[in-house]
Design an enzyme around this catalytic site. Sequence first.
Site, PDB file in Angstrom:
ATOM      1  N   ASP A  85       0.853  -1.194   0.000  1.00 42.04           N
ATOM      2  CA  ASP A  85       0.000   0.000   0.000  1.00 42.04           C
ATOM      3  C   ASP A  85       0.891   1.248   0.000  1.00 42.04           C
ATOM      4  O   ASP A  85       1.805   1.355   0.838  1.00 42.04           O
ATOM      5  CB  ASP A  85      -0.857  -0.059   1.284  1.00 42.04           C
ATOM      6  CG  ASP A  85      -1.907   1.023   1.365  1.00 42.04           C
ATOM      7  OD1 ASP A  85      -2.365   1.474   0.302  1.00 42.04           O
ATOM      8  OD2 ASP A  85      -2.286   1.387   2.502  1.00 42.04           O
ATOM      9  N   VAL A 230      -9.318  -0.069   3.437  1.00 44.60           N
ATOM     10  CA  VAL A 230      -9.797   0.203   4.799  1.00 44.60           C
ATOM     11  C   VAL A 230      -8.672  -0.070   5.788  1.00 44.60           C
ATOM     12  O   VAL A 230      -8.106  -1.163   5.805  1.00 44.60           O
ATOM     13  CB  VAL A 230     -11.018  -0.689   5.138  1.00 44.60           C
ATOM     14  CG1 VAL A 230     -11.485  -0.427   6.576  1.00 44.60           C
ATOM     15  CG2 VAL A 230     -12.152  -0.450   4.160  1.00 44.60           C
TER      16      VAL A 230
HETATM   17  P1  13P Z   1      -8.322   4.625   6.007  1.00 44.81           P
HETATM   18  O1  13P Z   1      -7.325   4.462   7.085  1.00 44.81           O
HETATM   19  O2  13P Z   1      -8.926   5.994   6.017  1.00 44.81           O
HETATM   20  O3  13P Z   1      -9.322   3.533   5.984  1.00 44.81           O
HETATM   21  O4  13P Z   1      -7.530   4.544   4.619  1.00 44.81           O
HETATM   22  C1  13P Z   1      -6.957   3.333   4.248  1.00 44.81           C
HETATM   23  C2  13P Z   1      -6.233   3.467   2.980  1.00 44.81           C
HETATM   24  O5  13P Z   1      -6.647   4.142   2.074  1.00 44.81           O
HETATM   25  C3  13P Z   1      -4.982   2.729   2.841  1.00 44.81           C
HETATM   26  O6  13P Z   1      -4.312   3.062   1.675  1.00 44.81           O
END
Ligand code: 13P
Length: 288
Positions: A85, A230
């Site tokens: 991510d 999330v």
């Molecule tokens: P949140 O922490 O707001 O759910 O975002 C998660 C996200 O977009 C990870 O890349």
Amino acid sequence: MALVNGNEIFKNARAGKYAVGAFNTNNLEWTRAILAAAEETKTPILIQTSMGAAKYMGGYELCLHLVQDTVKSMGITVPVVMHLDHGNYEAAKECIKVGYNSVMFDGHDLPFAENLEKTKEIVKLAHAQGMSVEAEVGSIGGTEDGITGAGELASVEEAQTLAATGVDYLACGIGNIHGVYPANWQGLNFDRLQEIAAAVQTPLVLHGGSGIPKEQIVKAISLGISKVNVNTECQLAFAKATRQYVEAGKDQDIDAKGYDPRKLLAPGTEAIKETVKERIAWFGTPAV
Ligand code: 13P
């Protein structure tokens, strides 16, 4: 089932108007909770590590082995994608080398020409290994793991240009924010989402999936969002359940060994699982 490339679970998402959730892991409990939610709902899932979480846990290789070995030991039968991510260029290259199934190269803070060039390089490297790639256009507001975005709306032209690199999914800023949404948040920009969805066929990604009202998530999915990220929601659920356990004095119950981490962390782990299951239902992810 072994871990899979992202494309397999997204190929019907846009046409089928559903999304697949990508949930951030932080440790063993998180990993088990996310996988258990996927298995109980019989739905595919992405487990993702931010650069910060991977550093906290001991590196990308450890994170990959954690997920691979937990999939095996829990007898998980649904498709699982191990995803990076918001990786920078070095992190994306390292995760490709280590053997993740999918990487996000987040070049939103670079001049667009450089974001484009580096995205192309990552696509080439990842696709040669059968891995999928997510890129970002515009930016996600708020701060995640020290990376702050001003929340700039994605340009349709730039989205088209990045999509043409052959990325497998595209994150676009449409007013979404990482973390808890401020009280004066304006909501998602559906007009921009529709324009981007009309211009590119690539599955689109909604970051900052925590705290967005269900109706807005469902509408975004109907307009072309195929992957919803999330993180914060699971952290809040874990913290709340753990606080309730401690405030009830259960950790101080010596006879019941309430201080044992296997007991202390259990309510929080259960709360993550329930949160993930609820989100999977919102996203309409079909069972395999
Ligand atoms: P949140 O922490 O707001 O759910 O975002 C998660 C996200 O977009 C990870 O890349």
